[in-house]
Design a protein around this motif. Structure first.
Motif, PDB file in Angstrom:
ATOM      1  N   HIS A 184       7.438   4.227  -0.912  1.00 32.03           N
ATOM      2  CA  HIS A 184       6.970   5.107  -0.048  1.00 32.03           C
ATOM      3  C   HIS A 184       7.109   6.593  -0.452  1.00 32.03           C
ATOM      4  O   HIS A 184       6.173   7.452  -0.274  1.00 32.03           O
ATOM      5  N   ASN A 185       8.405   6.932  -0.305  1.00 30.34           N
ATOM      6  CA  ASN A 185       8.919   8.338  -0.337  1.00 30.34           C
ATOM      7  C   ASN A 185       8.217   8.863  -1.833  1.00 30.34           C
ATOM      8  O   ASN A 185       7.895  10.041  -1.748  1.00 30.34           O
ATOM      9  N   ARG A 186       8.444   8.362  -2.790  1.00 31.82           N
ATOM     10  CA  ARG A 186       7.841   8.898  -3.981  1.00 31.82           C
ATOM     11  C   ARG A 186       6.470   9.029  -4.076  1.00 31.82           C
ATOM     12  O   ARG A 186       5.628   9.952  -4.578  1.00 31.82           O
ATOM     13  N   ALA A 187       5.529   7.845  -3.293  1.00 36.12           N
ATOM     14  CA  ALA A 187       4.161   7.917  -3.437  1.00 36.12           C
ATOM     15  C   ALA A 187       3.739   9.088  -2.504  1.00 36.12           C
ATOM     16  O   ALA A 187       2.757   9.894  -3.037  1.00 36.12           O
ATOM     17  N   VAL A 188       4.276   9.551  -1.486  1.00 31.43           N
ATOM     18  CA  VAL A 188       4.036  10.676  -0.729  1.00 31.43           C
ATOM     19  C   VAL A 188       4.146  11.708  -1.413  1.00 31.43           C
ATOM     20  O   VAL A 188       3.163  12.780  -1.384  1.00 31.43           O
ATOM     21  N   ALA A 189       5.355  12.142  -1.958  1.00 26.36           N
ATOM     22  CA  ALA A 189       5.493  13.386  -3.089  1.00 26.36           C
ATOM     23  C   ALA A 189       4.626  13.693  -4.250  1.00 26.36           C
ATOM     24  O   ALA A 189       4.197  14.488  -4.358  1.00 26.36           O
ATOM     25  N   LEU A 190       4.604  12.511  -4.952  1.00 22.81           N
ATOM     26  CA  LEU A 190       3.603  12.054  -6.088  1.00 22.81           C
ATOM     27  C   LEU A 190       2.414  12.369  -6.039  1.00 22.81           C
ATOM     28  O   LEU A 190       1.810  13.001  -6.724  1.00 22.81           O
ATOM     29  N   LEU A 191       1.729  11.610  -5.042  1.00 26.73           N
ATOM     30  CA  LEU A 191       0.338  11.520  -4.785  1.00 26.73           C
ATOM     31  C   LEU A 191      -0.299  12.588  -3.748  1.00 26.73           C
ATOM     32  O   LEU A 191      -1.192  12.253  -3.556  1.00 26.73           O
ATOM     33  N   GLY A 192       0.712  13.186  -2.960  1.00 31.12           N
ATOM     34  CA  GLY A 192       0.282  14.196  -2.071  1.00 31.12           C
ATOM     35  C   GLY A 192      -0.246  13.346  -0.684  1.00 31.12           C
ATOM     36  O   GLY A 192      -1.413  13.832   0.050  1.00 31.12           O
ATOM     37  N   GLY A 193       0.490  12.214  -0.614  1.00 34.43           N
ATOM     38  CA  GLY A 193       0.056  11.361   0.614  1.00 34.43           C
ATOM     39  C   GLY A 193      -1.350  10.462   0.378  1.00 34.43           C
ATOM     40  O   GLY A 193      -1.454   9.889   1.444  1.00 34.43           O
ATOM     41  N   GLN A 194      -1.914  10.387  -0.888  1.00 36.04           N
ATOM     42  CA  GLN A 194      -3.003   9.596  -0.939  1.00 36.04           C
ATOM     43  C   GLN A 194      -2.378   8.291  -1.505  1.00 36.04           C
ATOM     44  O   GLN A 194      -1.864   8.098  -2.319  1.00 36.04           O
ATOM     45  N   TYR A 233       0.817  -1.016  -0.100  1.00 37.40           N
ATOM     46  CA  TYR A 233       0.082   0.034   0.014  1.00 37.40           C
ATOM     47  C   TYR A 233       0.710   1.214  -0.055  1.00 37.40           C
ATOM     48  O   TYR A 233       1.944   1.278   0.748  1.00 37.40           O
ATOM     49  N   PRO A 234       0.861   2.085  -0.900  1.00 37.63           N
ATOM     50  CA  PRO A 234       1.762   3.264  -1.119  1.00 37.63           C
ATOM     51  C   PRO A 234       1.992   4.090  -0.071  1.00 37.63           C
ATOM     52  O   PRO A 234       3.068   4.450   0.006  1.00 37.63           O
ATOM     53  N   THR A 235       1.394   4.344   0.627  1.00 37.60           N
ATOM     54  CA  THR A 235       1.454   5.270   2.206  1.00 37.60           C
ATOM     55  C   THR A 235       2.101   4.657   3.081  1.00 37.60           C
ATOM     56  O   THR A 235       2.506   5.053   4.212  1.00 37.60           O
ATOM     57  N   ARG A 236       2.179   3.202   3.215  1.00 40.04           N
ATOM     58  CA  ARG A 236       2.984   2.583   4.498  1.00 40.04           C
ATOM     59  C   ARG A 236       4.510   2.841   4.421  1.00 40.04           C
ATOM     60  O   ARG A 236       4.956   2.786   3.295  1.00 40.04           O
ATOM     61  N   SER A 237       5.021   2.818   5.369  1.00 47.80           N
ATOM     62  CA  SER A 237       6.512   3.260   5.436  1.00 47.80           C
ATOM     63  C   SER A 237       7.203   2.114   4.807  1.00 47.80           C
ATOM     64  O   SER A 237       8.446   2.110   4.349  1.00 47.80           O
ATOM     65  N   ASP A 238       6.658   0.616   4.737  1.00 48.17           N
ATOM     66  CA  ASP A 238       7.641  -0.278   4.171  1.00 48.17           C
ATOM     67  C   ASP A 238       7.227  -0.756   2.883  1.00 48.17           C
ATOM     68  O   ASP A 238       7.698  -1.714   2.115  1.00 48.17           O
ATOM     69  N   HIS A 239       6.363   0.328   2.203  1.00 46.80           N
ATOM     70  CA  HIS A 239       6.257   0.277   0.628  1.00 46.80           C
ATOM     71  C   HIS A 239       7.446   0.623  -0.115  1.00 46.80           C
ATOM     72  O   HIS A 239       8.031   1.483   0.222  1.00 46.80           O
ATOM     73  N   PRO A 240       7.943  -0.263  -1.091  1.00 45.09           N
ATOM     74  CA  PRO A 240       9.346   0.127  -1.659  1.00 45.09           C
ATOM     75  C   PRO A 240       9.113   1.740  -2.296  1.00 45.09           C
ATOM     76  O   PRO A 240      10.230   2.026  -2.454  1.00 45.09           O
TER      77      PRO A 240
END
Length: 398
Positions: free
Chosen positions: A296-306, A287-294
């Motif tokens: 994670h950092n890009r998902a938070v930046a690209l998707l605004g945390g969604q 799941y993209p916003t979980r810290s164990d997602h490979p």
């Protein structure tokens, strides 16, 4: 006295009213009447009005305009195009813009039918294809050829939930004059706007979360470039990829609640992902916003945390455990779809990615115990309880 039959079969005008319907009318007419040949010529010359439903109809136009608002499409481009399915939207792009000798580079974790299109169907038309890792823009760049015309990527991959390096890919493609086509189905306009980010074309399977009720099969494609739009629409009309008015009418109705459904389903997905991660028998959760997602950092930046409404997980125990889990969760629909208002459970090895070899699936991390959950809007506690019991049953039986 009965009226003459010829009077009954004559078409009559639509009743007029000083008021107007609140709900968009359904217009199923296949053909439209013009007053004379000059008027019909004028319609074709300036593309105004309607002539034949394969070339456009009111319900498709209404739906396209509403999705255009979500995607930020400039009306001056001509607006988005509604097609008969998500795959026909991709097909219209390929058929309208590519020719024999062109090369298409795709992300290596595309939807299963998109992978099949790349591997089997485009090569039959003389179009070269190859795949590369979209989470690594340098890997995509290394796969570019002199004849590369187009790149096709999903922002969030189906079903492995990897997040593409969209900034790197778009910048690299722009520098080389290569078209970037983004399948925005998983992400939806609530989380990512491809055209605003610099992509050339955005496509959707409207069938999924935009329509949201598993009762309409539709696609959507849009670009800010009027010339690209014309070529894509010509292919759409010529190849008969256009949609039915009824499906468009249903999808517009579903679209009205899109933001409410997206928000509720995303909240549920976040809770479900965290709960699954703590269940014995679950080998991994994506799941993209979980810290164990490979990513994670890009998902938070690209998707605004969604993180969206999609969760994937893998069981220990392989196919036997997969069978046990689905049998132990009879109230969660086991179906090869996503985006429904209710939660659905999908098993990619037996559905979307069954066309790949076991080795090919393994390379993507899709094991026989791999599941994709399209999380709906039902009570999250109920969903966690049902899946928790199913995971426990699968672990015990396997």
């Amino acid at each position: 006295m009965k009226a003459p039959l010829k009077s009954i079969v004559r078409r009559t005008g639509w009743p007029t009213s000083v008021s107007r319907p609140v709900v968009t009318p359904l217009q199923p007419s296949v053909v439209y009447s013009s007053p004379d040949p000059d008027a019909l010529d004028a319609q074709y010359a300036d593309a105004s009005g309607y002539t034949y439903a394969r070339e456009g109809h009111p319900n498709a136009e209404v739906l396209a305009e509403k999705i255009d608002m979500l995607e930020g499409v400039d009306p001056a481009s001509g607006g988005g195009i509604i097609t008969g399915s998500g795959m026909s939207a991709i097909g219209a792009v390929f058929l309208g813009l590519l020719k024999a000798g062109d090369h298409v580079l795709g992300g290596d974790q595309l939807y299963g039918r998109s992978l099949r299109l790349m591997a089997q169907d485009l090569p039959r038309l003389g179009i070269e294809t190859s795949l590369a890792d979209p989470t690594d823009a340098s890997a995509m760049e290394a796969a570019i050829r002199p004849n590369t015309r187009m790149i096709l990527v999903e922002v969030v991959s189906n079903p492995t939930i990897r997040v593409a390096d969209m900034e790197g890919i778009i910048a690299m493609a722009k520098a080389r004059g290569i078209l970037v086509v983004v399948d925005n189905t998983f992400t939806t306009p609530a989380a990512y706007l491809p055209l605003a980010a610099g992509a050339d074309i955005t496509v959707h399977s409207v069938t999924k979360l935009l329509a949201g009720h598993s009762d309409a099969t539709l696609g959507y494609v849009a670009t800010q470039d009027p010339d690209l739009r014309r070529q894509i629409n010509d292919a759409n009309v010529t190849w008969g990829l256009t949609p039915s008015p009824f499906d468009c009418w249903l999808a517009e109705r579903g679209l009205h609640s899109f933001h409410l459904r997206h928000r509720a389903a995303q909240d549920n997905a976040r809770r479900l992902a965290d709960a699954l991660a703590d269940m014995p028998g679950v080998a991994k959760v994506l799941y993209p916003t979980r810290s164990d997602h490979p990513d994670h950092n890009r998902a938070v930046a690209l998707l605004g945390g969604q993180g969206g409404n999609m969760v994937s997980f893998a069981l220990h125990g392989g196919r036997e455990a997969a069978n046990l889990l689905t049998r132990a969760a009879p109230d969660i629909a086991f179906a090869p779809t996503l985006g429904d208002i209710g939660t659905t459970l999908s098993h990619p090895p037996s559905s979307s990615h069954r066309g790949l070899t076991p080795e090919g699936r393994a390379a993507l991390g899709i094991t026989e115990g791999f599941f994709r959950v399209s999380v709906g809007v039902e009570d999250a506690d109920l969903l966690i309880s049902e899946l928790g019991a199913a995971v426990a049953a699968a672990s015990k039986g396997a």
